[in-house]
Write a protein that holds these residues in place. Structure first.
Motif, PDB file in Angstrom:
ATOM      1  N   GLU A  23      43.299 -55.568  38.803  1.00  0.00           N
ATOM      2  CA  GLU A  23      42.342 -55.725  39.909  1.00  0.00           C
ATOM      3  C   GLU A  23      42.033 -54.372  40.552  1.00  0.00           C
ATOM      4  OE1 GLU A  23      42.528 -57.972  44.129  1.00  0.00           O
ATOM      5  OE2 GLU A  23      43.168 -59.204  42.414  1.00  0.00           O
ATOM      6  N   GLU A  24      43.096 -53.569  40.779  1.00  0.00           N
ATOM      7  CA  GLU A  24      42.896 -52.224  41.351  1.00  0.00           C
ATOM      8  C   GLU A  24      42.117 -51.338  40.388  1.00  0.00           C
ATOM      9  OE1 GLU A  24      43.726 -51.028  44.472  1.00  0.00           O
ATOM     10  OE2 GLU A  24      44.094 -53.146  44.849  1.00  0.00           O
ATOM     11  N   MET A  25      42.388 -51.490  39.094  1.00  0.00           N
ATOM     12  CA  MET A  25      41.666 -50.712  38.090  1.00  0.00           C
ATOM     13  C   MET A  25      40.171 -51.025  38.150  1.00  0.00           C
ATOM     14  SD  MET A  25      41.882 -50.871  33.915  1.00  0.00           S
ATOM     15  CE  MET A  25      40.835 -52.343  33.841  1.00  0.00           C
ATOM     16  N   ASN A  26      39.849 -52.295  38.249  1.00  0.00           N
ATOM     17  CA  ASN A  26      38.430 -52.697  38.300  1.00  0.00           C
ATOM     18  C   ASN A  26      37.730 -52.159  39.547  1.00  0.00           C
ATOM     19  OD1 ASN A  26      38.461 -54.034  35.836  1.00  0.00           O
ATOM     20  ND2 ASN A  26      39.159 -55.964  36.746  1.00  0.00           N
ATOM     21  N   LYS A  27      38.441 -52.143  40.667  1.00  0.00           N
ATOM     22  CA  LYS A  27      37.873 -51.577  41.900  1.00  0.00           C
ATOM     23  C   LYS A  27      37.586 -50.086  41.715  1.00  0.00           C
ATOM     24  CE  LYS A  27      40.371 -54.560  45.173  1.00  0.00           C
ATOM     25  NZ  LYS A  27      41.453 -54.522  46.175  1.00  0.00           N
ATOM     26  N   THR A  28      38.555 -49.383  41.131  1.00  0.00           N
ATOM     27  CA  THR A  28      38.403 -47.934  40.913  1.00  0.00           C
ATOM     28  C   THR A  28      37.285 -47.661  39.915  1.00  0.00           C
ATOM     29  OG1 THR A  28      40.788 -47.716  41.298  1.00  0.00           O
ATOM     30  CG2 THR A  28      39.676 -45.827  40.318  1.00  0.00           C
ATOM     31  N   LEU A  29      37.227 -48.485  38.879  1.00  0.00           N
ATOM     32  CA  LEU A  29      36.190 -48.337  37.849  1.00  0.00           C
ATOM     33  C   LEU A  29      34.797 -48.508  38.459  1.00  0.00           C
ATOM     34  CD1 LEU A  29      36.307 -47.744  34.828  1.00  0.00           C
ATOM     35  CD2 LEU A  29      36.274 -50.197  34.396  1.00  0.00           C
ATOM     36  N   LYS A  30      34.692 -49.438  39.382  1.00  0.00           N
ATOM     37  CA  LYS A  30      33.397 -49.680  40.047  1.00  0.00           C
ATOM     38  C   LYS A  30      32.960 -48.446  40.820  1.00  0.00           C
ATOM     39  CE  LYS A  30      31.010 -53.106  42.893  1.00  0.00           C
ATOM     40  NZ  LYS A  30      31.144 -54.285  43.767  1.00  0.00           N
ATOM     41  N   ARG A  31      33.903 -47.810  41.525  1.00  0.00           N
ATOM     42  CA  ARG A  31      33.595 -46.588  42.273  1.00  0.00           C
ATOM     43  C   ARG A  31      33.185 -45.460  41.322  1.00  0.00           C
ATOM     44  NH1 ARG A  31      35.970 -45.985  47.324  1.00  0.00           N
ATOM     45  NH2 ARG A  31      34.869 -43.975  47.346  1.00  0.00           N
ATOM     46  N   LEU A  32      33.846 -45.382  40.168  1.00  0.00           N
ATOM     47  CA  LEU A  32      33.501 -44.367  39.171  1.00  0.00           C
ATOM     48  C   LEU A  32      32.082 -44.606  38.630  1.00  0.00           C
ATOM     49  CD1 LEU A  32      36.906 -44.216  37.294  1.00  0.00           C
ATOM     50  CD2 LEU A  32      35.772 -42.199  38.208  1.00  0.00           C
ATOM     51  N   GLU A  33      31.776 -45.865  38.375  1.00  0.00           N
ATOM     52  CA  GLU A  33      30.468 -46.199  37.784  1.00  0.00           C
ATOM     53  C   GLU A  33      29.310 -45.896  38.737  1.00  0.00           C
ATOM     54  OE1 GLU A  33      31.177 -50.213  36.624  1.00  0.00           O
ATOM     55  OE2 GLU A  33      32.071 -49.647  34.693  1.00  0.00           O
ATOM     56  N   GLU A  34      29.610 -45.904  40.039  1.00  0.00           N
ATOM     57  CA  GLU A  34      28.573 -45.562  41.025  1.00  0.00           C
ATOM     58  C   GLU A  34      28.092 -44.118  40.859  1.00  0.00           C
ATOM     59  OE1 GLU A  34      30.388 -46.372  44.770  1.00  0.00           O
ATOM     60  OE2 GLU A  34      30.367 -48.565  44.492  1.00  0.00           O
ATOM     61  N   LYS A  35      28.952 -43.283  40.277  1.00  0.00           N
ATOM     62  CA  LYS A  35      28.623 -41.856  40.103  1.00  0.00           C
ATOM     63  C   LYS A  35      28.323 -41.504  38.641  1.00  0.00           C
ATOM     64  CE  LYS A  35      29.495 -40.768  44.463  1.00  0.00           C
ATOM     65  NZ  LYS A  35      28.472 -40.190  45.353  1.00  0.00           N
ATOM     66  N   GLU A  36      28.243 -42.508  37.788  1.00  0.00           N
ATOM     67  CA  GLU A  36      28.122 -42.247  36.353  1.00  0.00           C
ATOM     68  C   GLU A  36      26.878 -41.445  35.989  1.00  0.00           C
ATOM     69  OE1 GLU A  36      28.700 -44.515  32.079  1.00  0.00           O
ATOM     70  OE2 GLU A  36      28.472 -45.706  33.899  1.00  0.00           O
ATOM     71  N   GLU A  37      25.737 -41.795  36.571  1.00  0.00           N
ATOM     72  CA  GLU A  37      24.489 -41.099  36.243  1.00  0.00           C
ATOM     73  C   GLU A  37      24.572 -39.613  36.589  1.00  0.00           C
ATOM     74  OE1 GLU A  37      21.622 -41.764  34.588  1.00  0.00           O
ATOM     75  OE2 GLU A  37      22.803 -43.492  33.966  1.00  0.00           O
ATOM     76  N   LEU A  38      25.241 -39.314  37.682  1.00  0.00           N
ATOM     77  CA  LEU A  38      25.363 -37.918  38.117  1.00  0.00           C
ATOM     78  C   LEU A  38      26.292 -37.102  37.212  1.00  0.00           C
ATOM     79  CD1 LEU A  38      25.684 -38.083  42.019  1.00  0.00           C
ATOM     80  CD2 LEU A  38      23.983 -36.776  40.736  1.00  0.00           C
ATOM     81  N   TYR A  39      27.387 -37.752  36.742  1.00  0.00           N
ATOM     82  CA  TYR A  39      28.452 -36.975  36.091  1.00  0.00           C
ATOM     83  C   TYR A  39      28.764 -37.399  34.663  1.00  0.00           C
ATOM     84  CZ  TYR A  39      29.251 -35.627  40.928  1.00  0.00           C
ATOM     85  OH  TYR A  39      29.078 -35.153  42.205  1.00  0.00           O
ATOM     86  N   LYS A  40      27.869 -38.153  34.024  1.00  0.00           N
ATOM     87  CA  LYS A  40      28.206 -38.689  32.696  1.00  0.00           C
ATOM     88  C   LYS A  40      28.391 -37.607  31.641  1.00  0.00           C
ATOM     89  CE  LYS A  40      23.358 -39.813  31.684  1.00  0.00           C
ATOM     90  NZ  LYS A  40      22.433 -40.948  31.456  1.00  0.00           N
TER      91      LYS A  40
END
Length: 446
Positions: A53-70
């Motif tokens: 569950e914590e991993m999914n929360k963290t992954l969601k935060r990472l995905e919010e920045k994906e376009e900028l840092y992919k």
């Protein structure tokens, strides 16, 4: 000038973003590794779901920045680390980490995490390549200890000598990891595993056993997370059981089961050992359930002539002593090593070795005292039969007083480290009756 200032501001913003994301991923690992500092052991069955569950929360935060840092190696590393938190292989993690190290070949943490993914995938050769490559970039404890583990899990190549060299190299790598950071409990734990491997592969030198136990104790002492590591308790219990420290083995299996309720092997091992102790104590009490008349007939043929080679003045005992041995009853044996004497008796029961580390049998002496004998390092076909006459030169006696789950077991046993030390029906045992003990102790999640 304004453009330069804007570039500088953008770089600062990028750095701040990536630092925030790194703190989130680091926090995820802290949550997993220190779970029982904020939860009770009764919550153990929820741990994996909570971590996911914590991993999914963290992954969601990472995905919010994906376009900028992919296309950023640091971002791809963080995404790979996030997905690497679970015990299972993740194709997405492998892809992110592979891209990260291509973009930045000197990214040590990227190589280490990619190596862990290959390991989970079952590709030990690729994992070894990653850890070795990371060490070429920078000597670090994670690569050293991971490489130590991989070397021990690679399938054997060449002869026993080559395998022995690989295990020695594994121990050396684990030692180096500890030397780089003596406060890291994980490194101490992995050194303990390496010593167990060396113990079973190099003639079961008691010094190696003691060093394994010392490394595990150090891991517990300096690191709360290591003290709550189910693998540590399980692996140490395997060694405790081999050393016939049955109370400690049972406590460790029970602790491992409590810390990781989804892992089936610890409660299985605990049950097997309890069943074994129940069987042994019952059979000793009933003298193998051999009827009194038959037992008397068996013992009537017991004589000093059964000592065989032990009666010769030229007999060399296991300790190197030369001279004949004097027959001795079980009641006269003392705790520990009994020099200059031999225990002599008739076999009244034996237990199959399945799920156990020793071939176990009971023998009755001329006074009709029953004692259990545990023989180690036997080949698959070796055993003794009810009615056989067995002589144990200079027996090593142990008194057991075991309490577990409100049940107590009290008995004495004789430990025999090789069937070659026994005289059965007046004869020494053939060389092919001995083989090195091999036990399962490796971590289930690594």
């Amino acid at each position: 000038m304004a453009e330069v200032d804007n570039d500088g501001e953008q770089k600062t913003a990028d750095k701040d973003d990536l630092e925030v994301l790194k703190e989130l991923v680091d926090g995820l690992y802290h949550f997993r590794d220190h779970y029982f500092e904020t939860h009770s052991v009764e919550d153990a069955s929820r741990k994996q779901n909570d971590v996911t569950e914590e991993m999914n929360k963290t992954l969601k935060r990472l995905e919010e920045k994906e376009e900028l840092y992919k296309h950023s190696a640091q971002y791809l590393l963080l995404r790979g680390r996030c997905l690497n938190i679970t015990p299972q292989f993740s194709q997405a993690a492998e892809e992110s980490l592979s891209r990260a190290v291509k973009l930045e070949p000197g990214l040590v943490e990227g190589w280490n995490t990619l190596g862990e993914q290959y390991w989970k995938k079952g590709d030990l050769i690729a994992a070894k390549t990653c850890f070795t490559g990371a060490l070429q970039q920078s000597k670090n404890k994670v690569s050293l200890r991971n490489l130590s583990m991989v070397l021990r899990q690679l399938p054997p190549e060449g002869g026993a000598q080559d395998q022995g060299k690989r295990i020695m190299e594994s121990v050396d790598l684990a030692r180096q990891a500890v030397q780089l950071d003596v406060t890291d409990g994980t490194s101490w734990y992995i050194l303990g595993n390496a010593y167990i491997s060396l113990f079973f592969s190099s003639g079961q030198n008691p010094q190696m056993s003691q060093q394994a136990l010392s490394a595990y104790s150090q891991a517990e002492k300096i690191d709360k997370a290591s003290a709550l590591n189910a693998d540590l308790h399980f692996n140490r219990s395997t060694l405790f059981q081999y050393e016939e420290m049955f109370s400690s083995a049972l406590a460790g299996y029970s602790r491992a089961a409590a810390l990781d309720p989804g892992w089936e092997e610890p409660p299985e091992r605990e049950k097997q050992l309890l069943d074994y102790l129940n069987q042994v104590t019952s059979l000793i009490e009933n003298k193998g359930k051999v009827k009194a008349r038959r037992l008397r007939n068996m013992l009537s043929s017991l004589s000093v002539s059964a000592l065989g080679p032990c009666a010769s003045p030229e007999f060399r005992s296991p300790t190197g002593r030369i001279g004949s041995l004097v027959p001795c009853s079980f009641s006269d044996l003392t705790h520990g090593h009994n020099a200059g004497v031999a225990a002599l008796g008739k076999v009244v029961f034996s237990l199959a070795t399945e799920g156990r580390m020793a071939f176990t049998f009971g023998m009755v002496d001329s006074e009709e005292t029953c004692c259990v004998v545990m023989v180690y390092n036997i080949s698959g076909g070796w055993g003794v039969l009810i009615g056989d006459t067995v002589v144990i030169p200079e027996p090593q006696v142990k008194r057991h007083s075991i309490t577990h789950n409100d049940k107590t077991y009290n008995f004495r046993s004789v430990r025999v480290d090789s069937p070659l030390l026994l005289i059965v029906n007046g004869k020494r045992q053939a060389m092919q009756s001995q083989t090195a003990t091999s036990v399962s102790y490796k971590p289930h999640t690594e």
